[in-house]
Design a protein around this motif. Structure first.
Motif, mmCIF file in Angstrom:
data_model
loop_
_atom_site.group_PDB
_atom_site.id
_atom_site.type_symbol
_atom_site.label_atom_id
_atom_site.label_comp_id
_atom_site.label_asym_id
_atom_site.label_seq_id
_atom_site.Cartn_x
_atom_site.Cartn_y
_atom_site.Cartn_z
ATOM 1 N N VAL A 122 -6.597 7.009 3.377
ATOM 2 C CA VAL A 122 -7.961 7.248 3.861
ATOM 3 C C VAL A 122 -7.983 7.827 5.270
ATOM 4 O O VAL A 122 -9.066 8.105 5.793
ATOM 5 N N PHE A 123 -6.820 8.042 5.890
ATOM 6 C CA PHE A 123 -6.830 8.547 7.262
ATOM 7 C C PHE A 123 -7.463 9.931 7.340
ATOM 8 O O PHE A 123 -8.389 10.165 8.127
ATOM 9 N N VAL A 124 -6.986 10.869 6.524
ATOM 10 C CA VAL A 124 -7.517 12.235 6.570
ATOM 11 C C VAL A 124 -8.991 12.263 6.168
ATOM 12 O O VAL A 124 -9.810 12.890 6.867
ATOM 13 N N PRO A 125 -9.401 11.610 5.066
ATOM 14 C CA PRO A 125 -10.837 11.584 4.764
ATOM 15 C C PRO A 125 -11.685 10.983 5.880
ATOM 16 O O PRO A 125 -12.797 11.451 6.148
ATOM 17 N N ALA A 126 -11.184 9.951 6.547
ATOM 18 C CA ALA A 126 -11.953 9.322 7.625
ATOM 19 C C ALA A 126 -12.132 10.280 8.797
ATOM 20 O O ALA A 126 -13.209 10.329 9.413
ATOM 21 N N VAL A 127 -11.093 11.050 9.136
ATOM 22 C CA VAL A 127 -11.218 12.018 10.223
ATOM 23 C C VAL A 127 -12.216 13.109 9.852
ATOM 24 O O VAL A 127 -13.070 13.502 10.666
ATOM 25 N N VAL A 128 -12.145 13.608 8.618
ATOM 26 C CA VAL A 128 -13.099 14.632 8.170
ATOM 27 C C VAL A 128 -14.526 14.070 8.191
ATOM 28 O O VAL A 128 -15.465 14.729 8.657
ATOM 29 N N PRO B 2 0.830 -1.212 0.000
ATOM 30 C CA PRO B 2 0.000 0.000 0.000
ATOM 31 C C PRO B 2 0.858 1.252 0.000
ATOM 32 O O PRO B 2 1.998 1.239 0.499
ATOM 33 N N PRO B 3 0.354 2.358 -0.571
ATOM 34 C CA PRO B 3 1.127 3.604 -0.561
ATOM 35 C C PRO B 3 1.258 4.144 0.848
ATOM 36 O O PRO B 3 0.459 3.836 1.729
ATOM 37 N N ALA B 4 2.262 4.946 1.047
ATOM 38 C CA ALA B 4 2.468 5.578 2.356
ATOM 39 C C ALA B 4 1.470 6.714 2.502
ATOM 40 O O ALA B 4 1.677 7.808 1.969
ATOM 41 N N GLY B 5 0.337 6.428 3.155
ATOM 42 C CA GLY B 5 -0.700 7.440 3.311
ATOM 43 C C GLY B 5 -0.188 8.661 4.049
ATOM 44 O O GLY B 5 0.395 8.557 5.116
ATOM 45 N N GLY B 6 -0.408 9.828 3.460
ATOM 46 C CA GLY B 6 0.033 11.064 4.092
ATOM 47 C C GLY B 6 1.432 11.501 3.698
ATOM 48 O O GLY B 6 1.854 12.597 4.052
ATOM 49 N N GLY B 7 2.155 10.637 2.954
ATOM 50 C CA GLY B 7 3.502 11.021 2.529
ATOM 51 C C GLY B 7 4.405 11.276 3.710
ATOM 52 O O GLY B 7 4.557 10.452 4.598
ATOM 53 N N ARG B 8 5.012 12.455 3.733
ATOM 54 C CA ARG B 8 5.948 12.815 4.804
ATOM 55 C C ARG B 8 5.240 13.451 5.995
ATOM 56 O O ARG B 8 5.885 13.877 6.952
ATOM 57 N N ARG B 9 3.937 13.538 5.948
ATOM 58 C CA ARG B 9 3.209 14.187 7.042
ATOM 59 C C ARG B 9 3.265 13.348 8.320
ATOM 60 O O ARG B 9 3.125 12.138 8.280
ATOM 61 N N LEU C 107 -9.231 14.741 -0.887
ATOM 62 C CA LEU C 107 -8.287 14.535 0.210
ATOM 63 C C LEU C 107 -7.589 13.176 0.094
ATOM 64 O O LEU C 107 -6.393 13.055 0.401
ATOM 65 N N ALA C 108 -8.327 12.146 -0.331
ATOM 66 C CA ALA C 108 -7.727 10.823 -0.488
ATOM 67 C C ALA C 108 -6.638 10.835 -1.553
ATOM 68 O O ALA C 108 -5.563 10.240 -1.377
ATOM 69 N N VAL C 109 -6.898 11.509 -2.665
ATOM 70 C CA VAL C 109 -5.902 11.581 -3.734
ATOM 71 C C VAL C 109 -4.712 12.426 -3.288
ATOM 72 O O VAL C 109 -3.554 12.104 -3.584
ATOM 73 N N THR D 97 -12.828 3.433 3.893
ATOM 74 C CA THR D 97 -12.055 2.285 3.413
ATOM 75 C C THR D 97 -12.624 1.752 2.113
ATOM 76 O O THR D 97 -11.884 1.445 1.165
ATOM 77 N N VAL D 98 -13.951 1.651 2.047
ATOM 78 C CA VAL D 98 -14.592 1.075 0.854
ATOM 79 C C VAL D 98 -14.550 2.052 -0.312
ATOM 80 O O VAL D 98 -14.087 1.712 -1.414
ATOM 81 N N PHE D 99 -15.030 3.284 -0.099
ATOM 82 C CA PHE D 99 -15.238 4.189 -1.228
ATOM 83 C C PHE D 99 -13.983 4.947 -1.635
ATOM 84 O O PHE D 99 -13.743 5.158 -2.821
ATOM 85 N N ARG D 100 -13.186 5.397 -0.663
ATOM 86 C CA ARG D 100 -11.965 6.118 -1.015
ATOM 87 C C ARG D 100 -10.728 5.228 -1.008
ATOM 88 O O ARG D 100 -9.740 5.534 -1.674
ATOM 89 N N GLY D 101 -10.777 4.112 -0.266
ATOM 90 C CA GLY D 101 -9.619 3.239 -0.218
ATOM 91 C C GLY D 101 -9.637 2.115 -1.226
ATOM 92 O O GLY D 101 -8.585 1.596 -1.606
ATOM 93 N N VAL D 102 -10.842 1.707 -1.682
ATOM 94 C CA VAL D 102 -10.963 0.581 -2.622
ATOM 95 C C VAL D 102 -11.550 1.036 -3.961
ATOM 96 O O VAL D 102 -10.952 0.835 -5.013
ATOM 97 N N VAL D 103 -12.733 1.663 -3.928
ATOM 98 C CA VAL D 103 -13.417 2.023 -5.171
ATOM 99 C C VAL D 103 -12.652 3.097 -5.938
ATOM 100 O O VAL D 103 -12.432 2.972 -7.155
#
Length: 366
Positions: A342-348, A154-161, A335-337, A233-239
């Motif tokens: 999906v961490f930031v979208p999930a918090v929002v 999986p990609p490193a969610g958040g990059g260097r954040r 935000l997901a892109v 997870t489903v809509f922004r992480g998978v779909v």
């Protein structure tokens, strides 16, 4: 529908301000954290995923049926009856203010159970079913990914954040998105009150906030944590990452949104109400077909558009919720892109739901 929609809107805005005050306080604390400087405009970066459309559909179906299966299991073992000490009847199905005579206490004293009480029982049962089903569902999905695609990283969610950076980004994004989504929400309610079909209350509004502390904690956990993480997870992480890989996948996702709207729209509102959510989904698909190819980064933005449409469609049974939820889905997809996760979208998403949770727990429009 509440008797006074404007009072309802005022109370919702009041609770939105209540949550916003907490977000602003949190952002003030996080302002000392170092955050990377990035321009508002950026080049969208999708990430390759190995799963197929069949697996996407299977996950969405599993998300739909898992809570019902969990409720049946909990009902068979008498879980809720044991926790609350009273039998929990099924949700109301017939007309009339009272439905039958049930045992109101463990000792077996008979008492008529009102429709409102039955609805609240059904809501509590649903909350417990979600708490049980969701970790198992996400765990099974993760285990399936490890078995089917062990080499995918999986990609490193958040990059260097850092974690404070991402929480701060989520808080700032919510403060920007909240007024826009609420404006769309109130406009959709006003239009529904004038031309129809009438707005439909969300099932969670049947929850009675005067219950046990355990129920309140269960309600907050479901609304602010469980639902946002599952849906993101489903809509922004998978779909979303699946759809952006090929243009035809965007079209398939939009077609899926239309089909889901037809299946989930409430039949009790008549033929017009039945098809209005599907018409909305069809309009979203038509807009993409007409203009999507002209967009800059059409595949990525098409994937964000299509995943937002599908996200809105799964709420078609609570019209006109799909309208503001589509607007919210666009922001969450962006935000997901941007963060490749999906961490930031999930918090929002959780912060948006926190407004609704505060609204219900503080008595709604009453």
């Amino acid at each position: 529908m509440t008797p006074d929609p404007w009072k309802d809107a005022a109370r919702l805005l009041e609770n939105g301000a209540f949550v916003a005050a907490g977000v602003v306080a949190l952002l003030a604390l996080l302002s000392f954290a170092r955050r990377p400087r990035e321009p508002a405009a950026f080049r969208p970066r999708s990430w390759p995923v190995p799963w197929t459309g069949f697996e996407v559909v299977a996950l969405i179906l599993a998300m739909a049926v898992a809570p019902s299966l969990a409720d049946q299991v909990l009902s068979r073992v008498g879980f809720c009856d044991a926790v609350y000490g009273v039998p929990m009847p099924p949700p109301p199905t017939g007309p009339g203010p009272e439905l039958g005579s049930e045992a109101a206490v463990a000792g077996g004293a008979g008492a008529a159970v009102s429709r409102a009480t039955r609805a609240n029982y059904a809501t509590v049962r649903m909350l417990w079913a979600n708490v049980v089903a969701v970790p198992l569902l996400l765990g099974a999905a993760w285990a399936s990914r490890l078995v089917l695609y062990p080499d995918w990283i999986p990609p490193a969610g958040g990059g260097r954040r850092t974690l404070p950076d991402r929480i701060g980004l989520a808080g700032r994004a919510w403060l920007v998105l909240m007024p826009a989504v609420f404006a769309v929400h109130f406009a959709a309610l006003a239009l529904a009150s004038q031309v129809g079909p009438p707005a439909i209350d969300h099932p969670l509004t049947a929850f009675e906030p005067g219950g046990l502390v355990l129920d309140r904690v269960l309600f907050i956990l479901n609304v602010c944590v469980v639902a946002p993480w599952v849906e993101e997870t489903v809509f922004r992480g998978v779909v979303l990452p699946w759809a952006v890989r090929r243009p035809y996948r965007v079209a398939l996702t939009l077609a899926g949104a239309l089909a889901v709207s037809l299946v989930l729209a409430g039949p009790s509102e008549g033929a017009a109400g039945r098809f209005v959510p599907a018409v909305f989904a069809a309009v979203l698909g038509g807009v993409w077909l007409a203009f999507g190819w002209r967009w800059r980064y059409p595949r990525t933005r098409g994937g964000v558009w299509a995943s937002a449409a599908l996200f809105a469609a799964v709420h078609a049974n609570v019209w006109p919720s799909p309208v503001p939820l589509f607007a919210l889905g666009l922001g969450l997809g962006w935000l997901a892109v941007r963060t490749r996760g999906v961490f930031v979208p999930a918090v929002v998403h959780g912060l948006f739901n926190a407004v609704s949770a505060a609204y219900v727990l503080r008595g709604g429009a009453g």
